[in-house]
Design an enzyme around this catalytic site. Structure first.
Site, PDB file in Angstrom:
ATOM      1  N   LYS A 198    -109.294  32.801 -31.180  1.00 27.48           N
ATOM      2  CA  LYS A 198    -108.701  33.988 -31.808  1.00 27.48           C
ATOM      3  C   LYS A 198    -108.387  33.610 -33.250  1.00 27.48           C
ATOM      4  CE  LYS A 198    -105.785  37.799 -30.289  1.00 27.48           C
ATOM      5  NZ  LYS A 198    -106.813  38.754 -29.866  1.00 27.48           N
TER       6      LYS A 198
HETATM    7  C1  LIG Z   1    -107.280  39.479 -28.758  1.00 29.51           C
HETATM    8  C2  LIG Z   1    -108.689  39.890 -28.498  1.00 29.51           C
HETATM    9  C3  LIG Z   1    -109.086  40.509 -27.296  1.00 29.51           C
HETATM   10  C4  LIG Z   1    -108.122  40.921 -26.215  1.00 29.51           C
HETATM   11  O1  LIG Z   1    -107.376  39.869 -25.704  1.00 29.51           O
HETATM   12  P1  LIG Z   1    -106.008  40.156 -24.930  1.00 29.51           P
HETATM   13  O2  LIG Z   1    -105.509  38.807 -24.585  1.00 29.51           O
HETATM   14  O3  LIG Z   1    -106.358  40.962 -23.738  1.00 29.51           O
HETATM   15  O4  LIG Z   1    -105.129  40.900 -25.873  1.00 29.51           O
HETATM   16  C5  LIG Z   1    -110.432  40.779 -27.117  1.00 29.51           C
HETATM   17  N1  LIG Z   1    -111.334  40.493 -28.069  1.00 29.51           N
HETATM   18  C6  LIG Z   1    -110.998  39.917 -29.243  1.00 29.51           C
HETATM   19  C7  LIG Z   1    -112.036  39.632 -30.239  1.00 29.51           C
HETATM   20  C8  LIG Z   1    -109.667  39.596 -29.493  1.00 29.51           C
HETATM   21  O5  LIG Z   1    -109.330  39.039 -30.663  1.00 29.51           O
END
Ligand SMILES: *Cc1c(COP(=O)(O)O)cnc(C)c1O
Length: 359
Positions: A198
Site C-alpha cells: 500500500k
Molecule cells: C487499500 C486498498 C484496497 C482495499 O483494502 P482494504 O484493506 O479492504 O481497505 C484495495 N486496493 C488498493 C489498491 C488499496 O490501496
C-alpha cells in the site's frame, strides 16, 4: 510510550459540530496527530500525540525524490452499544510492515502501530460524526525523511497518523451500481512490482487512468493485468468480486499485483462461513463480458475500507459498455454488505475477534 502535547487552541465545539454535519471524505481533520520518528541509530523514538499541523521538511528529503512512502486506511466507529471500536487493526499493522518491507523501509512494531491509533482516537473522540454511516477515518503513513539525494533506502523515517471525519463514501443510497472505466492503455502494477504494497506510488501510477475514467463519465477505473492485458485485477483502490448465477463468488487471487484487502479477506471468510463457495482465481475480461451477456454473471461489487461494499452496475470501454445484472445492487451484494456491517457494528456475533473495542 507516547508523550502527549494537547492542542492549546482546539477547534471550538460549535465550529466542530458545523464541520461534522456533512463531513464528506478526507477534508475534515481532527485536532491532533500521532508522530513517531525512526533513525538507524536510535530505532523508533520520540512517540508523541501532538497538535495537528504542517511539517518541516528539508527539500532534499528522500520521499520528495524517490517516493519511499506507504500508508494504511482504517476506521474508528461506534458500535450499536455506543462503544467506539476499530475493525481488524492488527491486519492493518501487519500489512503496514509488509508494505515497509517491500519499499525497503523500517518496520514499525505492530503494537506501536495499534497504540498510536488508540491514543489518537482517544484524544480526538469528540470528532466522531454522529451521522448515519459516520466514522473517523484513520490514515497512518510513513515516509523517508533523510536529507540525501543518493539513491538508497533512507536511514530516517517519519511515521504519522492523522484522523478525518467521514460520512458515506459514495453519494446516493448505495443501491445504484457504479460505472467502471476499463483501462486499456494503463496498468497499475506488474509482476515483481509494488502492487501488493500500500504505497503512494501505486496511486500516482493510477491517476491518469482514473482521470480518463472521469472524463468518460465513469466513477472508477478497473485495471487488467500488465502481462497479458486479459485478467481483471482490481480498481484503483478497491478489490473486486463477481457473483455467479449458482451463488458462487469469484475474486482475483493474491498474485502479488493486487492489494491484499482486509475487506476482501473479511468477505471471503464470512461467505465461506455462510456455506458459500468462494473461488480465488483469475477471471478474464472476455469471460466477464460473455458472462454478463449470458446471465451467468449476476452481480459484481467492489470492496474496501472506505466504501465497504459497492455494487458495480456497468463497465465501459472504448468499444462500448456492458451491464451487470440489472445495473443495481444484487441480493448477494446486499447480503454480504449487511453481514459485514453487522459484524463491524457489533450487531452480529464476531467469532473471529475482528472488532477491537476501545472505550
Ligand atoms: C487499500 C486498498 C484496497 C482495499 O483494502 P482494504 O484493506 O479492504 O481497505 C484495495 N486496493 C488498493 C489498491 C488499496 O490501496
Amino acid at each position: 510510550m507516547f508523550r502527549v502535547e494537547p492542542h492549546a487552541n482546539p477547534v471550538t465545539a460549535q465550529e466542530r459540530s458545523a464541520r461534522l454535519a456533512q463531513p464528506g471524505f478526507g477534508r475534515v481533520f481532527t485536532d491532533h496527530m500521532a508522530v513517531i520518528r525512526y533513525n538507524t541509530q536510535d530505532g523508533w523514538h520520540d512517540a508523541t500525540i501532538q497538535p495537528r499541523g504542517p511539517l518541516m521538511l528539508d527539500p532534499a528529503a528522500a520521499v520528495l525524490h524517490y517516493a519511499q512512502e506507504i500508508f494504511e486506511g482504517l476506521k474508528a466507529y461506534r458500535l450499536v452499544d455506543g462503544t467506539t471500536a476499530l475493525f481488524r487493526p492488527d491486519a492493518n499493522a501487519r500489512r503496514f510492515r509488509w508494505s515497509a518491507e517491500r519499499l525497503a523501509m523500517a518496520q514499525l512494531p505492530e503494537a506501536l502501530f495499534i497504540e498510536s491509533i488508540e491514543r489518537l482516537v482517544e484524544i480526538d473522540r469528540d470528532w466522531m460524526p454522529e451521522i448515519e454511516g459516520g466514522s473517523l477515518y484513520l490514515r497512518p503513513f510513513m515516509f523517508a525523511s533523510e536529507t540525501f539525494l543518493g539513491v538508497k533506502p533512507s536511514s530516517e523515517y517519519l511515521y504519522i497518523v492523522i484522523a478525518s471525519a467521514a460520512g458515506a463514501y459514495f453519494k446516493g443510497d448505495g443501491r445504484a451500481g457504479i460505472t467502471l472505466w476499463l483501462s486499456e492503455h494503463f496498468t497499475r502494477a506488474a509482476p515483481g512490482g509494488t502492487g501488493a504494497a500500500k504505497c503512494g506510488g501505486n496511486y500516482a501510477a493510477s491517476l491518469q487512468a482514473q482521470d480518463e475514467a472521469i472524463r468518460n463519465g465513469c466513477d472508477q477505473v478497473v485495471f487488467l493485468d500488465a502481462v497479458e492485458r486479459r485478467w481483471v485485477e482490481e480498481l484503483g483502490g478497491m478489490n473486486i468480486f463477481f457473483v455467479m448465477d449458482d451463488g458462487t463468488l469469484v475474486t482475483p487471487p493474491l498474485s502479488g499485483t493486487i492489494l491484499p484487502g482486509i475487506t476482501r479477506d473479511s468477505l471471503i471468510t464470512l461467505a465461506r462461513a455462510g456455506g458459500m463457495i468462494v473461488r480465488e482465481e483469475p477471471y478474464s475480461l472476455d469471460q466477464w463480458r460473455a458472462d454478463s451477456a449470458s446471465g451467468r454473471l449476476v452481480e459484481a461489487f467492489a470492496c474496501g475500507t472506505a466504501a465497504v461494499v459497492t455494487p458495480i452496475g456497468k463497465v465501459r470501454s472504448r468499444d462500448g459498455e456492458f451491464v451487470i445484472g440489472n445495473g443495481m445492487a444484487g441480493q448477494m451484494t446486499e447480503r454480504l454488505r449487511a453481514e459485514l456491517v453487522a459484524v463491524q457494528r457489533g450487531s452480529a456475533p464476531d467469532p473471529n475477534g475482528w472488532v477491537h473495542r476501545l472505550f
